[in-house]
Design an enzyme around this catalytic site. Structure first.
Site, PDB file in Angstrom:
ATOM      1  N   LYS A 186     -12.619   0.842   4.604  1.00  0.00           N
ATOM      2  CA  LYS A 186     -11.768   1.987   4.235  1.00  0.00           C
ATOM      3  C   LYS A 186     -12.663   3.165   3.902  1.00  0.00           C
ATOM      4  O   LYS A 186     -13.673   3.018   3.195  1.00  0.00           O
ATOM      5  CB  LYS A 186     -10.905   1.618   3.025  1.00  0.00           C
ATOM      6  N   SER A 187     -12.311   4.340   4.396  1.00  0.00           N
ATOM      7  CA  SER A 187     -12.940   5.566   3.899  1.00  0.00           C
ATOM      8  C   SER A 187     -11.951   6.714   4.020  1.00  0.00           C
ATOM      9  O   SER A 187     -11.128   6.740   4.933  1.00  0.00           O
ATOM     10  CB  SER A 187     -14.222   5.913   4.658  1.00  0.00           C
ATOM     11  N   SER A 232     -19.122   7.097  11.154  1.00  0.00           N
ATOM     12  CA  SER A 232     -20.333   6.257  11.189  1.00  0.00           C
ATOM     13  C   SER A 232     -19.976   4.778  11.011  1.00  0.00           C
ATOM     14  O   SER A 232     -20.632   3.904  11.581  1.00  0.00           O
ATOM     15  CB  SER A 232     -21.362   6.718  10.159  1.00  0.00           C
ATOM     16  N   ASN A 233     -18.906   4.480  10.275  1.00  0.00           N
ATOM     17  CA  ASN A 233     -18.499   3.067  10.121  1.00  0.00           C
ATOM     18  C   ASN A 233     -18.027   2.472  11.445  1.00  0.00           C
ATOM     19  O   ASN A 233     -18.028   1.249  11.614  1.00  0.00           O
ATOM     20  CB  ASN A 233     -17.377   2.930   9.092  1.00  0.00           C
ATOM     21  N   TYR A 254       0.815  -1.223   0.000  1.00  0.00           N
ATOM     22  CA  TYR A 254       0.000   0.000   0.000  1.00  0.00           C
ATOM     23  C   TYR A 254       0.850   1.277   0.000  1.00  0.00           C
ATOM     24  O   TYR A 254       0.325   2.365  -0.259  1.00  0.00           O
ATOM     25  CB  TYR A 254      -0.956   0.033   1.206  1.00  0.00           C
ATOM     26  N   ILE A 301     -12.634  -4.382   8.116  1.00  0.00           N
ATOM     27  CA  ILE A 301     -11.682  -3.261   8.016  1.00  0.00           C
ATOM     28  C   ILE A 301     -12.120  -2.290   6.920  1.00  0.00           C
ATOM     29  O   ILE A 301     -11.444  -2.129   5.908  1.00  0.00           O
ATOM     30  CB  ILE A 301     -10.256  -3.792   7.758  1.00  0.00           C
ATOM     31  N   ARG A 316     -17.876   9.363   7.204  1.00  0.00           N
ATOM     32  CA  ARG A 316     -18.030   7.913   7.014  1.00  0.00           C
ATOM     33  C   ARG A 316     -17.133   7.135   7.980  1.00  0.00           C
ATOM     34  O   ARG A 316     -17.549   6.091   8.501  1.00  0.00           O
ATOM     35  CB  ARG A 316     -17.681   7.533   5.571  1.00  0.00           C
TER      36      ARG A 316
HETATM   37  N1  LIG Z   1      -5.698  -8.701   1.712  1.00  0.00           N
HETATM   38  C1  LIG Z   1      -6.101  -8.254   0.544  1.00  0.00           C
HETATM   39  O1  LIG Z   1      -5.803  -8.814  -0.520  1.00  0.00           O
HETATM   40  C2  LIG Z   1      -6.971  -7.033   0.509  1.00  0.00           C
HETATM   41  C3  LIG Z   1      -7.640  -6.681  -0.677  1.00  0.00           C
HETATM   42  C4  LIG Z   1      -8.443  -5.552  -0.653  1.00  0.00           C
HETATM   43  C5  LIG Z   1      -8.571  -4.806   0.501  1.00  0.00           C
HETATM   44  N2  LIG Z   1      -7.875  -5.145   1.639  1.00  0.00           N
HETATM   45  C6  LIG Z   1      -7.969  -4.346   2.886  1.00  0.00           C
HETATM   46  O2  LIG Z   1      -9.339  -4.203   3.211  1.00  0.00           O
HETATM   47  C7  LIG Z   1      -9.680  -2.830   3.280  1.00  0.00           C
HETATM   48  C8  LIG Z   1     -11.129  -2.614   2.878  1.00  0.00           C
HETATM   49  O3  LIG Z   1     -11.367  -3.059   1.569  1.00  0.00           O
HETATM   50  P1  LIG Z   1     -11.585  -2.061   0.346  1.00  0.00           P
HETATM   51  O4  LIG Z   1     -10.807  -0.815   0.572  1.00  0.00           O
HETATM   52  O5  LIG Z   1     -11.304  -2.859  -0.878  1.00  0.00           O
HETATM   53  O6  LIG Z   1     -13.143  -1.802   0.336  1.00  0.00           O
HETATM   54  P2  LIG Z   1     -14.289  -1.291   1.339  1.00  0.00           P
HETATM   55  O7  LIG Z   1     -13.740  -0.845   2.642  1.00  0.00           O
HETATM   56  O8  LIG Z   1     -15.322  -2.329   1.327  1.00  0.00           O
HETATM   57  O9  LIG Z   1     -14.891  -0.083   0.531  1.00  0.00           O
HETATM   58  C9  LIG Z   1     -14.244   1.128   0.387  1.00  0.00           C
HETATM   59  C10 LIG Z   1     -15.126   1.991  -0.507  1.00  0.00           C
HETATM   60  O10 LIG Z   1     -16.380   2.214   0.141  1.00  0.00           O
HETATM   61  C11 LIG Z   1     -16.591   3.611   0.315  1.00  0.00           C
HETATM   62  N3  LIG Z   1     -17.212   3.794   1.634  1.00  0.00           N
HETATM   63  C12 LIG Z   1     -16.623   3.756   2.859  1.00  0.00           C
HETATM   64  N4  LIG Z   1     -17.522   3.945   3.829  1.00  0.00           N
HETATM   65  C13 LIG Z   1     -18.715   4.118   3.231  1.00  0.00           C
HETATM   66  C14 LIG Z   1     -20.031   4.344   3.708  1.00  0.00           C
HETATM   67  N5  LIG Z   1     -20.292   4.450   5.017  1.00  0.00           N
HETATM   68  N6  LIG Z   1     -21.044   4.465   2.797  1.00  0.00           N
HETATM   69  C15 LIG Z   1     -20.797   4.361   1.473  1.00  0.00           C
HETATM   70  N7  LIG Z   1     -19.553   4.124   0.954  1.00  0.00           N
HETATM   71  C16 LIG Z   1     -18.533   4.005   1.827  1.00  0.00           C
HETATM   72  C17 LIG Z   1     -15.219   4.247   0.208  1.00  0.00           C
HETATM   73  O11 LIG Z   1     -15.292   5.534  -0.362  1.00  0.00           O
HETATM   74  P3  LIG Z   1     -14.700   6.847   0.421  1.00  0.00           P
HETATM   75  O12 LIG Z   1     -13.254   6.593   0.685  1.00  0.00           O
HETATM   76  O13 LIG Z   1     -14.964   7.909  -0.610  1.00  0.00           O
HETATM   77  O14 LIG Z   1     -15.530   6.988   1.657  1.00  0.00           O
HETATM   78  C18 LIG Z   1     -14.505   3.307  -0.779  1.00  0.00           C
HETATM   79  O15 LIG Z   1     -14.848   3.665  -2.110  1.00  0.00           O
HETATM   80  C19 LIG Z   1      -8.650  -2.180   2.355  1.00  0.00           C
HETATM   81  O16 LIG Z   1      -8.584  -0.784   2.518  1.00  0.00           O
HETATM   82  C20 LIG Z   1      -7.414  -2.936   2.760  1.00  0.00           C
HETATM   83  O17 LIG Z   1      -6.923  -2.464   3.989  1.00  0.00           O
HETATM   84  C21 LIG Z   1      -7.095  -6.263   1.660  1.00  0.00           C
END
Ligand SMILES: NC(=O)c1ccc[n+]([C@@H]2O[C@H](COP(=O)([O-])OP(=O)(O)OC[C@H]3O[C@@H](n4cnc5c(N)ncnc54)[C@H](OP(=O)(O)O)[C@@H]3O)[C@@H](O)[C@H]2O)c1
Length: 254
Positions: free
Chosen positions: A223-224, A232-233, A49, A221, A229
């Site tokens: 991400k925002s 609230s998350n 990252y 986990i 957000r």
């Molecule tokens: N081990 C692996 O291979 C792997 C792969 C992927 C991810 N990860 C880890 O898992 C974490 C989470 O996964 P992810 O980042 O893929 O996806 P996620 O957390 O499911 O989704 C993030 C997306 O959702 C939006 N969001 C956040 N809170 C929200 C809410 N309350 N309402 C509406 N939309 C919201 C964010 O936009 P905004 O930022 O604009 O709020 C962003 O576009 C990653 O950041 C990383 O640390 C690990």
């Protein structure tokens, strides 16, 4: 109500952490600082990252003691032959002596060799606990058979559409904590069932999805980059879902 954290072989992992994939530079630092301010005590990063230094800076700026915040980082599979240097670089960027959890980011060709290398560095104290990510049940069992030690945790893609009771049961029976990523990326936030449950509880769809993870003992986990957000998350510990509501969300699995 379940506790806000889950036991690992060493220590406890908070059930909700901050995901940081795609947060880089000042955006990573700002999000991590905001998260720590609203109560997060768990941050998920990775060598890949390229934001470990910013996470470390946020931790320092927070004024929190090192042992108050659970830090996870991950080693890219193709760098496993250089594991010591990769982990030392992570520790240096984060500005800490040890991480709480160090994961193999995805399965390398020699998963048992990788696991042995990670165990050695854990035993030296560079990580408190070790685990894996994107491993399937057979790969978890291969590690256990070869070494007698299960990963503390497996971080996998997990959202309502990924729900798989046999996967949950496999992890539970091996004593492996399941941690889900990309909770929001499967369309669940607009699913009529989730929207309906959220409306009935006066919560957001995101809060319902996160709470659904908690009800299943899956660490999550989100991400925002947006402060409102982030807040609230994390505000998901003062309500619960009924068994019927959990079952309706489970049924969204494809
Ligand atoms: N081990 C692996 O291979 C792997 C792969 C992927 C991810 N990860 C880890 O898992 C974490 C989470 O996964 P992810 O980042 O893929 O996806 P996620 O957390 O499911 O989704 C993030 C997306 O959702 C939006 N969001 C956040 N809170 C929200 C809410 N309350 N309402 C509406 N939309 C919201 C964010 O936009 P905004 O930022 O604009 O709020 C962003 O576009 C990653 O950041 C990383 O640390 C690990």
């Amino acid at each position: 109500m379940p506790a806000t954290d889950i036991a690992l072989p060493v220590g406890r992992i908070p059930r909700v952490g901050l995901g940081t994939w795609q947060l880089r530079g000042s955006a990573a630092r700002t999000a991590a600082e905001a998260a720590l301010q609203v109560g997060y005590r768990h941050i998920d990063t990775a060598t890949m990252y390229q934001n470990e230094a910013e996470i470390g800076a946020a931790l320092t700026a927070s004024g929190l003691a090192r042992d108050e915040v659970f830090l996870t980082t991950k080693i890219p599979a193709e760098r496993i032959s250089d594991a010591r240097r990769v982990l030392e670089d992570s520790l240096s960027a984060l500005g800490v002596d040890t991480v709480d959890l160090w994961l193999a980011h995805w399965p390398p060709p020699d998963i048992v060799g990788a696991w042995q290398a990670m165990r050695k560095l854990r035993d030296e104290g560079l990580a408190r606990a070790i685990g894996v990510s994107n491993f399937d049940p057979a790969q978890i069992d291969e590690l256990i058979t070869a070494t007698g030690e299960a990963p503390a945790l497996n971080q996998i893609r997990w959202s309502p559409s990924d729900f798989d009771s046999s996967r949950l049961e496999h992890s539970r029976s091996r004593g492996v904590v399941l941690e889900g990523y990309s909770a929001f990326k499967s369309g669940a936030l607009t699913s009529p069932a989730v929207v309906d449950i959220a409306r009935s509880l006066d919560r957001t769809p995101a809060q319902v999805v996160l709470r659904w993870h908690i009800e299943h003992d899956v660490v999550v986990i989100p991400k925002s980059s947006k402060p409102e957000r982030l807040a609230s998350n994390f505000d998901v510990f003062d309500f619960g879902l009924s068994a019927d509501q959990v079952a309706r969300i489970d049924a969204l699995a494809r």
